[in-house]
Design an enzyme around this catalytic site. Structure first.
Site, PDB file in Angstrom:
ATOM      1  N   CYS A   6       0.844  -1.204   0.000  1.00 27.86           N
ATOM      2  CA  CYS A   6       0.000   0.000   0.000  1.00 27.86           C
ATOM      3  C   CYS A   6       0.880   1.256   0.000  1.00 27.86           C
ATOM      4  O   CYS A   6       1.558   1.523  -0.980  1.00 27.86           O
ATOM      5  CB  CYS A   6      -0.974  -0.035   1.174  1.00 27.86           C
ATOM      6  N   GLU A  32      -1.958  -9.201   3.508  1.00 29.41           N
ATOM      7  CA  GLU A  32      -2.193  -9.678   4.873  1.00 29.41           C
ATOM      8  C   GLU A  32      -3.670  -9.627   5.256  1.00 29.41           C
ATOM      9  O   GLU A  32      -4.068 -10.181   6.292  1.00 29.41           O
ATOM     10  CB  GLU A  32      -1.353  -8.868   5.872  1.00 29.41           C
ATOM     11  N   HIS A  85      -3.672  -5.216   0.079  1.00 30.22           N
ATOM     12  CA  HIS A  85      -3.142  -5.723   1.339  1.00 30.22           C
ATOM     13  C   HIS A  85      -3.178  -7.242   1.346  1.00 30.22           C
ATOM     14  O   HIS A  85      -4.219  -7.835   1.638  1.00 30.22           O
ATOM     15  CB  HIS A  85      -3.957  -5.180   2.509  1.00 30.22           C
TER      16      HIS A  85
END
Length: 389
Positions: A80, A185, A183
């Site tokens: 990001c 994650e 993202h």
């Protein structure tokens, strides 16, 4: 020596730490400029505003060591804002980027779509035979794909994503550098697989083709599981549900539960179950606000920490995110409260009644004064970090 994470002091970096732990990768944190010399692999996760990230790096003396590390040829991954900072500049801020990729970061055109771009969208790898994979995006600014205007930057493109009628770069990859606008994650199994694959083979290169603007974007519908959380009469936090916050069992129930807080299960257990069953996002709303003050409500902070360790999709926390005063008279700003929950593992905060008061003040004055919870949190962490419930 080994894997290091760079935390510039804003946003939820705990989510990435939890993901790496789940995948079995040990890591350390960059805390001083000297730590860059010990890193053999570096990940820079970022949530928030471009200017805040650059300013924080400069104030801590980390900007030049970071650039030196990237130029050294050692593997680097930016997520990001961690990817955006590789570019020359951003329309979001007057602070310059690292200039590794010769192209600016621009704001999405909001004339034909909602901005920020939030949701699960497809990343079209620059391959002729690879099917697109959906990842979680949350951003207002992007590197628009324009090979005619920025031919040197086009050499970095590994995947593109379409939002509305705009095509932007969602993955950059060249040499030792890898970056994602989304993202991983927070992208469930697909994101965890991507992280693990890069960590095990960071030097992978691929052949490329030319992306094409399609008739529609690749956004998918989302399943968002919202859980109302409050303490029962025994002091335990439970997930409950009721009519206009009336969450007690009615008198016509069995005598054993009549009048008690309706208990649908433990917050962490239900969050994990919803994630395993395919929920794309989870929201925990503390419907009785906080017991004493937000930062002293350790059980709720513990719930967020525990949920973030087993849930790898976006996690929102709400209830009491506002300027408050502790019982001992200590003043706590909404920004401070939000920061505590971001550090605990939340990705977004949900503003309720405070949003109503902010609108009332805005209508009375004709403009925002920059002091509301929405404005202060959005300024520090980005507009995508605040939602209204």
């Amino acid at each position: 020596m080994g894997l290091y994470l760079l935390d510039y002091g804003a946003g939820n970096v705990q989510s990435l730490a939890n993901s790496l732990t789940r995948l079995g990768h040990s890591f350390k944190w960059i805390s001083t400029p000297a730590d860059f010399d010990n890193a053999t692999i570096l990940i820079f996760p970022g949530v928030g505003a471009f200017g805040s990230a650059v300013q924080s790096l400069e104030s801590r003396g980390l900007r030049e060591p970071l650039l030196k590390y990237i130029q050294s040829g050692r593997p680097f991954m930016g997520i990001c804002i961690g990817m955006q900072i590789l570019f020359e500049s951003s329309a979001e801020s007057s602070y310059p980027g690292l200039g590794v990729i010769p192209c600016p970061i621009e704001e999405f055109d909001s004339s034909d779509k909602a901005v920020p771009h939030i949701g699960w969208n497809s990343a079209e790898l620059i391959h002729k035979t690879v099917d697109p994979v959906h990842y979680y995006f949350v951003h207002s600014f992007c590197a628009k794909y324009n090979p005619e205007k920025y031919p040197a930057a086009a050499e970095w493109v590994h995947s593109t994503t379409q939002y509305g009628r705009e095509l932007f770069i969602s993955i950059v990859r060249k040499g030792n550098v890898f970056g994602t606008q989304f993202h991983p994650e927070k992208s469930g199994t697909a994101g965890l697989n991507l992280l693990d694959a890069w960590l095990r083979n960071p030097e992978f290169e691929s052949e490329s083709a030319s992306p094409v603007l399609k008739r529609t974007h690749g956004l998918t519908k989302r399943i968002v599981a919202c859980m109302d959380v409050r303490a029962n009469d025994q002091g335990d936090l439970v997930v409950t549900k009721g009519d206009q916050y009336d969450v007690r069992e009615k008198a016509d129930c069995t005598s054993a539960v009549a009048g008690q807080v309706r208990n649908l299960g433990k917050p962490v257990g239900l969050a994990a179950r919803y994630y395993e069953q395919g929920a794309d996002e989870l929201c925990l709303l503390n419907i009785t606000s906080f017991r004493h003050s937000p930062l002293q409500d350790q059980p709720m902070l513990a719930v967020v920490r525990a949920a973030a360790e087993c849930v790898f999709v976006p996690l929102t926390i709400g209830g009491g995110i506002k300027d408050t005063v502790d019982p001992d008279g200590t003043k706590r700003s909404a920004l401070e409260v939000a920061g505590a929950y971001f550090r605990a593992g939340a990705d977004k905060v949900s503003i309720g009644s405070e949003a109503v008061y902010a609108v009332e003040r805005l209508r009375a004055a004709g403009k925002g004064d920059g002091t509301s919870a929405i404005e202060t949190i959005a300024h520090a962490y980005g507009r995508q970090a605040v939602v209204v419930s």
